[in-house]
Motif scaffolding. Structure first.
Motif, mmCIF file in Angstrom:
data_model
loop_
_atom_site.group_PDB
_atom_site.id
_atom_site.type_symbol
_atom_site.label_atom_id
_atom_site.label_comp_id
_atom_site.label_asym_id
_atom_site.label_seq_id
_atom_site.Cartn_x
_atom_site.Cartn_y
_atom_site.Cartn_z
ATOM 1 N N ILE A 100 -22.368 -27.333 -26.005
ATOM 2 C CA ILE A 100 -21.401 -28.088 -25.214
ATOM 3 C C ILE A 100 -21.845 -28.134 -23.766
ATOM 4 C CG2 ILE A 100 -19.962 -26.054 -24.704
ATOM 5 C CD1 ILE A 100 -17.493 -27.909 -24.994
ATOM 6 N N GLY A 101 -21.531 -29.233 -23.108
ATOM 7 C CA GLY A 101 -21.753 -29.363 -21.675
ATOM 8 C C GLY A 101 -20.428 -29.619 -20.986
ATOM 9 N N LEU A 102 -20.192 -28.931 -19.892
ATOM 10 C CA LEU A 102 -18.988 -29.148 -19.096
ATOM 11 C C LEU A 102 -19.397 -29.596 -17.705
ATOM 12 C CD1 LEU A 102 -18.509 -26.177 -20.781
ATOM 13 C CD2 LEU A 102 -16.209 -26.805 -20.143
ATOM 14 N N MET A 103 -18.669 -30.572 -17.189
ATOM 15 C CA MET A 103 -18.964 -31.092 -15.852
ATOM 16 C C MET A 103 -17.690 -31.055 -15.022
ATOM 17 S SD MET A 103 -21.142 -32.407 -13.834
ATOM 18 C CE MET A 103 -21.295 -33.455 -12.418
ATOM 19 N N PHE A 104 -17.648 -30.113 -14.099
ATOM 20 C CA PHE A 104 -16.523 -30.022 -13.171
ATOM 21 C C PHE A 104 -16.904 -30.775 -11.901
ATOM 22 C CE2 PHE A 104 -16.283 -26.213 -15.775
ATOM 23 C CZ PHE A 104 -14.926 -26.097 -16.057
ATOM 24 N N ILE A 105 -16.028 -31.657 -11.440
ATOM 25 C CA ILE A 105 -16.281 -32.359 -10.178
ATOM 26 C C ILE A 105 -15.062 -32.216 -9.275
ATOM 27 C CG2 ILE A 105 -16.826 -34.547 -9.044
ATOM 28 C CD1 ILE A 105 -18.185 -35.473 -11.545
ATOM 29 N N ASP A 106 -15.308 -31.766 -8.071
ATOM 30 C CA ASP A 106 -14.261 -31.706 -7.048
ATOM 31 C C ASP A 106 -14.338 -33.010 -6.256
ATOM 32 O OD1 ASP A 106 -12.657 -31.307 -4.870
ATOM 33 O OD2 ASP A 106 -13.788 -29.615 -4.064
ATOM 34 N N PHE A 107 -13.436 -33.941 -6.586
ATOM 35 C CA PHE A 107 -13.397 -35.229 -5.899
ATOM 36 C C PHE A 107 -12.592 -35.170 -4.604
ATOM 37 C CE2 PHE A 107 -13.879 -36.557 -10.406
ATOM 38 C CZ PHE A 107 -14.972 -37.394 -10.292
ATOM 39 N N PHE A 108 -11.886 -34.064 -4.353
ATOM 40 C CA PHE A 108 -10.866 -34.057 -3.305
ATOM 41 C C PHE A 108 -11.207 -33.226 -2.081
ATOM 42 C CE2 PHE A 108 -8.853 -34.454 -7.521
ATOM 43 C CZ PHE A 108 -8.430 -35.776 -7.413
ATOM 44 N N GLY A 113 -20.147 -30.875 -7.569
ATOM 45 C CA GLY A 113 -19.933 -30.675 -8.998
ATOM 46 C C GLY A 113 -20.625 -29.427 -9.502
ATOM 47 N N LEU A 114 -20.204 -28.988 -10.684
ATOM 48 C CA LEU A 114 -20.804 -27.828 -11.328
ATOM 49 C C LEU A 114 -21.002 -28.145 -12.800
ATOM 50 C CD1 LEU A 114 -21.660 -24.797 -11.300
ATOM 51 C CD2 LEU A 114 -19.262 -24.255 -11.851
ATOM 52 N N HIS A 115 -22.260 -28.058 -13.243
ATOM 53 C CA HIS A 115 -22.595 -28.195 -14.659
ATOM 54 C C HIS A 115 -22.556 -26.819 -15.309
ATOM 55 C CE1 HIS A 115 -24.498 -32.284 -14.478
ATOM 56 N NE2 HIS A 115 -24.714 -31.927 -13.221
ATOM 57 N N ILE A 116 -21.953 -26.741 -16.481
ATOM 58 C CA ILE A 116 -22.030 -25.522 -17.287
ATOM 59 C C ILE A 116 -22.389 -25.933 -18.706
ATOM 60 C CG2 ILE A 116 -20.804 -23.518 -18.210
ATOM 61 C CD1 ILE A 116 -18.965 -23.642 -15.764
ATOM 62 N N ASN A 117 -23.486 -25.411 -19.206
ATOM 63 C CA ASN A 117 -23.904 -25.658 -20.584
ATOM 64 C C ASN A 117 -23.826 -24.347 -21.351
ATOM 65 O OD1 ASN A 117 -24.561 -28.372 -20.030
ATOM 66 N ND2 ASN A 117 -26.584 -27.768 -19.285
ATOM 67 N N GLY A 118 -23.406 -24.444 -22.604
ATOM 68 C CA GLY A 118 -23.306 -23.220 -23.379
ATOM 69 C C GLY A 118 -23.020 -23.474 -24.837
ATOM 70 N N VAL A 119 -22.547 -22.447 -25.490
ATOM 71 C CA VAL A 119 -22.249 -22.488 -26.921
ATOM 72 C C VAL A 119 -20.755 -22.263 -27.091
ATOM 73 C CG1 VAL A 119 -22.694 -21.406 -29.153
ATOM 74 C CG2 VAL A 119 -24.559 -21.651 -27.501
ATOM 75 N N ALA A 120 -20.118 -23.175 -27.826
ATOM 76 C CA ALA A 120 -18.664 -23.166 -27.957
ATOM 77 C C ALA A 120 -18.219 -22.710 -29.336
ATOM 78 C CB ALA A 120 -18.109 -24.559 -27.677
ATOM 79 N N SER A 121 -17.037 -22.130 -29.367
ATOM 80 C CA SER A 121 -16.377 -21.805 -30.632
ATOM 81 C C SER A 121 -14.894 -22.119 -30.480
ATOM 82 C CB SER A 121 -16.598 -20.344 -31.010
ATOM 83 O OG SER A 121 -16.142 -19.488 -29.983
ATOM 84 N N ILE A 122 -14.227 -22.314 -31.611
ATOM 85 C CA ILE A 122 -12.813 -22.680 -31.620
ATOM 86 C C ILE A 122 -12.003 -21.478 -32.093
ATOM 87 C CG2 ILE A 122 -11.102 -24.283 -32.552
ATOM 88 C CD1 ILE A 122 -13.607 -26.087 -33.307
ATOM 89 N N LEU A 123 -10.978 -21.130 -31.319
ATOM 90 C CA LEU A 123 -10.097 -20.029 -31.703
ATOM 91 C C LEU A 123 -8.658 -20.517 -31.754
ATOM 92 C CD1 LEU A 123 -11.279 -16.894 -29.656
ATOM 93 C CD2 LEU A 123 -11.816 -17.476 -32.010
ATOM 94 N N ASP A 124 -7.958 -20.181 -32.815
ATOM 95 C CA ASP A 124 -6.521 -20.414 -32.856
ATOM 96 C C ASP A 124 -5.845 -19.405 -31.946
ATOM 97 O OD1 ASP A 124 -6.585 -22.565 -34.657
ATOM 98 O OD2 ASP A 124 -6.781 -21.193 -36.353
ATOM 99 N N ASN A 125 -4.608 -19.690 -31.568
ATOM 100 C CA ASN A 125 -3.900 -18.821 -30.621
ATOM 101 C C ASN A 125 -3.896 -17.356 -31.054
ATOM 102 O OD1 ASN A 125 -3.046 -20.634 -28.523
ATOM 103 N ND2 ASN A 125 -1.659 -21.557 -29.993
ATOM 104 N N GLU A 126 -3.627 -17.121 -32.324
ATOM 105 C CA GLU A 126 -3.540 -15.735 -32.784
ATOM 106 C C GLU A 126 -4.901 -15.038 -32.775
ATOM 107 O OE1 GLU A 126 -3.386 -18.537 -36.378
ATOM 108 O OE2 GLU A 126 -2.421 -18.361 -34.409
ATOM 109 N N GLU A 127 -5.983 -15.814 -32.808
ATOM 110 C CA GLU A 127 -7.320 -15.214 -32.804
ATOM 111 C C GLU A 127 -7.740 -14.735 -31.423
ATOM 112 O OE1 GLU A 127 -10.107 -17.205 -36.031
ATOM 113 O OE2 GLU A 127 -9.107 -18.741 -34.818
ATOM 114 N N LEU A 128 -7.041 -15.168 -30.375
ATOM 115 C CA LEU A 128 -7.388 -14.748 -29.021
ATOM 116 C C LEU A 128 -7.269 -13.243 -28.845
ATOM 117 C CD1 LEU A 128 -5.793 -17.484 -26.752
ATOM 118 C CD2 LEU A 128 -8.218 -17.048 -27.101
#
Length: 198
Positions: A100-108, A113-128
């Motif tokens: 996954i790639g995430l792109m945060f941009i502060d327009f204000f 901007g800040l790029h973050i690349n990594g490996v994602a997983s999905i957790l249900d609420n109870e799995e947190l």
């Protein structure tokens, strides 16, 4: 020819290897330093990119209150998935291909901007509950009542997106425009796709 990443091949072809080496040495981290963590915790939006197992790409947008993307530690962050259109395009991609790639941009404030690349997983609420995190973060996450599930990202790369060409925007003084009951926009058919089917 030895196996190389595409970017290294093109750096050789277009003679940018020296500039790229400087970037790798001075701008690229494999974790989030304190300033990056602070930056993420101030953002109200992020653009995400995912791809399925065949490499078919998808870009999407996520938003929430300031700091809706939580920093667990310098290698881990997570964001809530709210109720959407039910297609699950991004999550479906993550299921097939966790990159996954995430792109945060502060327009204000800083137009940066800040790029973050990594490996994602999905957790249900109870799995947190299986995640190791501080009590403060856990308490904060428990207040997130609208989250249907969470995406956890293990950071591989973090680097700046410079301010060049990032427009500076202004938030309206009264941001209640988001609350307007505009049926055309909320219907999900702003672009009249239903009428355009052939």
């Amino acid at each position: 020819m030895s196996k190389q990443h595409g970017e290294h091949i093109l750096q050789e072809k277009y003679n940018t290897r020296k500039r790229a080496a400087s970037f790798y040495d001075n701008q690229l981290l494999n974790y989030l330093n304190p300033l990056m963590q602070e930056f993420v915790s101030e953002q109200e939006m992020v653009f995400i990119s995912t791809a399925d197992a065949g490499g078919n790409c998808d870009s999407s947008f996520r938003a929430g209150p300031e700091g809706f993307v939580r920093i667990v530690d310098d290698k881990t962050l997570l964001y809530p998935e709210y109720k959407g259109n039910g297609v699950m395009a991004s999550l479906g991609n993550i299921l097939e291909n966790p990159h996954i790639g995430l792109m945060f941009i502060d327009f204000f404030e800083n137009s940066i901007g800040l790029h973050i690349n990594g490996v994602a997983s999905i957790l249900d609420n109870e799995e947190l509950t299986t995640m190791i995190m501080t009590d403060k973060i856990r308490d904060d996450i428990e207040k997130e009542t609208k989250a249907e599930r969470w995406v956890v990202i293990k950071v591989d790369e973090a680097y700046i997106h410079c301010s060049k060409h990032i427009p500076k925007l202004c938030k309206p003084e009264n941001d209640s425009s988001r609350e307007k009951d505009d049926k055309a926009q909320k219907s999900g058919d702003f672009f009249k796709v239903k009428q355009s089917k052939k």
